[in-house]
Design a protein around this motif. Sequence first.
Motif, PDB file in Angstrom:
ATOM      1  N   VAL A   1       0.808  -1.215   0.030  1.00 43.88           N
ATOM      2  CA  VAL A   1      -0.075  -0.072  -0.037  1.00 43.88           C
ATOM      3  C   VAL A   1       0.853   1.285  -0.121  1.00 43.88           C
ATOM      4  CG1 VAL A   1      -1.830  -1.158   1.209  1.00 43.88           C
ATOM      5  CG2 VAL A   1      -0.244   0.090   2.686  1.00 43.88           C
ATOM      6  N   ILE A   2       2.202   1.138   0.294  1.00 39.32           N
ATOM      7  CA  ILE A   2       2.896   2.465   0.414  1.00 39.32           C
ATOM      8  C   ILE A   2       2.931   3.152  -0.734  1.00 39.32           C
ATOM      9  CG2 ILE A   2       5.305   3.433   0.923  1.00 39.32           C
ATOM     10  CD1 ILE A   2       5.845   0.790   2.768  1.00 39.32           C
ATOM     11  N   PRO A   3       3.349   2.703  -2.197  1.00 35.95           N
ATOM     12  CA  PRO A   3       3.196   3.546  -3.432  1.00 35.95           C
ATOM     13  C   PRO A   3       1.793   4.281  -3.500  1.00 35.95           C
ATOM     14  CG  PRO A   3       4.062   1.442  -3.402  1.00 35.95           C
ATOM     15  CD  PRO A   3       3.363   1.263  -2.245  1.00 35.95           C
ATOM     16  N   LEU A   4       0.590   3.681  -3.150  1.00 41.26           N
ATOM     17  CA  LEU A   4      -0.596   4.225  -3.225  1.00 41.26           C
ATOM     18  C   LEU A   4      -0.868   5.271  -2.320  1.00 41.26           C
ATOM     19  CD1 LEU A   4      -2.576   0.951  -3.764  1.00 41.26           C
ATOM     20  CD2 LEU A   4      -2.032   2.730  -5.636  1.00 41.26           C
TER      21      LEU A   4
ATOM     22  N   THR B   1      -6.669   3.672   2.804  1.00 43.29           N
ATOM     23  CA  THR B   1      -7.383   4.627   3.400  1.00 43.29           C
ATOM     24  C   THR B   1      -6.868   4.686   5.120  1.00 43.29           C
ATOM     25  OG1 THR B   1      -9.342   4.447   2.006  1.00 43.29           O
ATOM     26  CG2 THR B   1      -9.731   5.483   4.274  1.00 43.29           C
ATOM     27  N   ASN B   2      -6.490   3.441   5.649  1.00 38.10           N
ATOM     28  CA  ASN B   2      -6.228   3.212   6.797  1.00 38.10           C
ATOM     29  C   ASN B   2      -4.626   3.881   6.870  1.00 38.10           C
ATOM     30  OD1 ASN B   2      -8.205   2.240   8.321  1.00 38.10           O
ATOM     31  ND2 ASN B   2      -7.603   0.128   7.358  1.00 38.10           N
ATOM     32  N   ALA B   3      -3.751   3.661   6.127  1.00 36.73           N
ATOM     33  CA  ALA B   3      -2.499   4.209   6.097  1.00 36.73           C
ATOM     34  C   ALA B   3      -2.495   5.647   5.813  1.00 36.73           C
ATOM     35  CB  ALA B   3      -1.677   3.659   4.958  1.00 36.73           C
ATOM     36  N   TYR B   4      -3.242   6.458   4.981  1.00 36.29           N
ATOM     37  CA  TYR B   4      -3.363   7.616   4.853  1.00 36.29           C
ATOM     38  C   TYR B   4      -3.953   8.443   6.012  1.00 36.29           C
ATOM     39  CZ  TYR B   4      -5.218  11.901   2.567  1.00 36.29           C
ATOM     40  OH  TYR B   4      -5.640  13.177   2.258  1.00 36.29           O
ATOM     41  N   SER B   5      -5.170   8.012   6.466  1.00 36.50           N
ATOM     42  CA  SER B   5      -5.848   8.576   7.612  1.00 36.50           C
ATOM     43  C   SER B   5      -4.947   8.507   8.765  1.00 36.50           C
ATOM     44  CB  SER B   5      -7.163   8.112   7.955  1.00 36.50           C
ATOM     45  OG  SER B   5      -7.976   8.212   6.891  1.00 36.50           O
ATOM     46  N   GLY B   6      -4.243   7.233   8.934  1.00 33.30           N
ATOM     47  CA  GLY B   6      -3.376   7.307  10.171  1.00 33.30           C
ATOM     48  C   GLY B   6      -2.290   7.964  10.151  1.00 33.30           C
ATOM     49  N   SER B   7      -1.640   8.309   8.797  1.00 31.21           N
ATOM     50  CA  SER B   7      -0.422   9.074   8.975  1.00 31.21           C
ATOM     51  C   SER B   7      -0.708  10.630   9.107  1.00 31.21           C
ATOM     52  CB  SER B   7       0.038   9.024   7.313  1.00 31.21           C
ATOM     53  OG  SER B   7      -0.645   9.535   6.428  1.00 31.21           O
TER      54      SER B   7
ATOM     55  N   GLY C   1       7.312  15.252   8.262  1.00 28.63           N
ATOM     56  CA  GLY C   1       7.022  14.524   7.095  1.00 28.63           C
ATOM     57  C   GLY C   1       5.944  13.587   7.219  1.00 28.63           C
ATOM     58  N   ARG C   2       4.666  13.629   6.464  1.00 27.84           N
ATOM     59  CA  ARG C   2       3.718  12.854   6.644  1.00 27.84           C
ATOM     60  C   ARG C   2       4.197  11.065   6.149  1.00 27.84           C
ATOM     61  NH1 ARG C   2      -0.112  10.413   3.263  1.00 27.84           N
ATOM     62  NH2 ARG C   2       0.269  11.819   1.677  1.00 27.84           N
ATOM     63  N   MET C   3       5.267  10.983   5.379  1.00 28.53           N
ATOM     64  CA  MET C   3       5.549   9.597   5.136  1.00 28.53           C
ATOM     65  C   MET C   3       6.101   8.890   6.248  1.00 28.53           C
ATOM     66  SD  MET C   3       4.711   8.218   2.192  1.00 28.53           S
ATOM     67  CE  MET C   3       5.606   6.906   2.778  1.00 28.53           C
ATOM     68  N   VAL C   4       6.764   9.735   7.356  1.00 31.19           N
ATOM     69  CA  VAL C   4       7.542   9.090   8.457  1.00 31.19           C
ATOM     70  C   VAL C   4       6.323   8.536   9.061  1.00 31.19           C
ATOM     71  CG1 VAL C   4       8.637   9.494  10.710  1.00 31.19           C
ATOM     72  CG2 VAL C   4       9.227  10.855   8.330  1.00 31.19           C
ATOM     73  N   PHE C   5       5.302   9.072   9.268  1.00 33.31           N
ATOM     74  CA  PHE C   5       4.068   8.263  10.167  1.00 33.31           C
ATOM     75  C   PHE C   5       3.451   7.373   9.382  1.00 33.31           C
ATOM     76  CE2 PHE C   5       5.091  12.037  12.541  1.00 33.31           C
ATOM     77  CZ  PHE C   5       5.265  11.372  13.566  1.00 33.31           C
TER      78      PHE C   5
ATOM     79  N   ASN D   1       2.799   4.006  11.148  1.00 33.15           N
ATOM     80  CA  ASN D   1       1.497   3.209  11.305  1.00 33.15           C
ATOM     81  C   ASN D   1       1.674   2.045  10.691  1.00 33.15           C
ATOM     82  OD1 ASN D   1      -1.010   4.548  12.315  1.00 33.15           O
ATOM     83  ND2 ASN D   1      -1.861   4.128  10.636  1.00 33.15           N
ATOM     84  N   LEU D   2       2.214   1.696   9.837  1.00 35.88           N
ATOM     85  CA  LEU D   2       2.254   0.401   9.039  1.00 35.88           C
ATOM     86  C   LEU D   2       3.145  -0.419  10.038  1.00 35.88           C
ATOM     87  CD1 LEU D   2       3.080   0.926   5.324  1.00 35.88           C
ATOM     88  CD2 LEU D   2       0.956   0.702   6.520  1.00 35.88           C
ATOM     89  N   GLY D   3       4.147  -0.085  10.590  1.00 32.53           N
ATOM     90  CA  GLY D   3       4.892  -0.729  11.688  1.00 32.53           C
ATOM     91  C   GLY D   3       4.168  -1.532  12.731  1.00 32.53           C
TER      92      GLY D   3
END
Length: 554
Positions: free
Chosen positions: A168-171, A340-346, A362-366, A370-372
């Motif tokens: 899901v990371i690239p999306l 959506t979970n990864a996006y909203s969680g970040s 940076g949002r990508m850090v989170f 979240n994925l961790g």
Amino acid sequence: MSAEPRLAEVTEPDPAQEAARSTDQAVKETLEDYTLRFAPRSYRRWTPMVVATTALGGIAYMADFSIGAGIGLAHGTGNALLAIAVAAVVIFVTGFPLAYYGARYNIDLDLITRGSGFGYFGSVLTSVIFASFTFIFFALEGSIMAQGLKLGLGLPLWLGYLVSTLMVIPLVIYGMSALSKLQVWTTPIWLLLMVGPLVYLVATDPGSVDRFLAYAGTDGDGGVNTASVLLGAGVCLSLIAQIGEQIDYLRFMPPKTEANKRGWWTAVVMAGPGWVVLGALKQAIGVFLAVYIIAEVGASAAPEPIQQFKHAFDAMMPSWIVLPLAVALVVISQIKINVTNAYSGSLAWTNSFTRVTRRYPGRMVFVLVNLGFALALMEADMFSFLNSILGFYSNCAIAWVVTVATDIGVNKYVLKLSPHAPEFRRGMLYAVNPVGVVSFVAASGLSIAMYFHALGDTLQPYSPVAAAVIAFVLTPLMAVVTKGRYYLRRTDDGIAEPLLDEDGNPSAVAYPCHVCRQQFERPDVAACRTHDAVVCSLCLSTDKVGDHVLPATV
């Protein structure tokens, strides 16, 4: 040579320079999807129906089938259906004011929460609750996908967990622009694969309906039992925080006008609180498919969606296509919800971190944080104790959502003690507002104590009811006791232009932020304390020394 010049070169970091670097990074990222801030009219170019379809695409998760199956297996069909219905009514009623505020004022649930009883820092607590929701349900969906990959491709579960996390990371990187395309194009396929088997089974095997209605469950005798209904409803109510993810999309709704008001309202209701209609239907289907599997092969695989749909497809299609279709359904569903979970969680993690540290990492850090967390839960086999996790979590989620919904519905519109227009900017709000914080802490604390039998076994099933009732009663009571004085730190943001236009929509008049030099619309800026200029909300958040933050006036 004297060492003094060299010593003079070793200086403390300049807070202003650090803030500028943080702001530059934040501006580059947040202008893609307006992380942490108001979504301006210039960016909201989608029609109401596209926004609604995108938002509804995020509820394509398979967890509902597992939740429904778990409740049905334990308490029987009658109790399960009543539990699902009770939870759906509560979720719809509480979700409506939140969805309206998100769509009308173009802000996410955290920004709504700040001005609806919690204060600028008080809502950090609920941001963490919401972030937890996203990684718990990411882990649940990832577990379901891993089960599908094991059955279809023979991948070991640990590797399936990793694949479902990394894919899901690239999306997620590209925010709303990419997500809207993904959700719109995959929703019809998902609906066909989900509804088709159910329609076929009901049409060709009427006895399956009779078995479904008569199923008594492992803990029941077939009759309706209040404790069983409430226990089941408590599990379903863990999904009450889903409204936060719906609002992450609804904040991109276009302005409401006379010309579009019918379509606007339809989209807001359908994709806001209306998500629970489809969610409740999926939970009921989960009960049906679980009972169907029990009659066919036994109860061991009944809670697993991959097994539910494998057996359903097996009844209507050649064997060679059954497994690929079941795996395809699970994979499509997992991608749709977990982006959506990864996006909203970040967004939630970044929002909390930025306010507390006044630095934007940076949002990508989170996204990775979240994925961790989600991956750790999957590797710990959270699927095996799913209902226990959701039953506990629901107490916190109910207390939060009911508190904010009550503040909007009662404190703003009935008591008029809470400001009508939402406020979220630093300097305009008190750090902590006891109205929401006390109500939330009391409601969640007491209901969690009940859930863990601290107040006796008899009251344990009533913990979700207690969370809702305490939050509903305390929120207006605290507003009356405090006379609403802790909502606004000041009532004037130093700008003469009204926040709202003649239609009641956020004003589209743009101002340049003198810190980051970008243009932002009226609701996203405030006057600067030390300059004859304006500052955007994110630059206010990352101002470590408070140079730009307006002083209190009330």
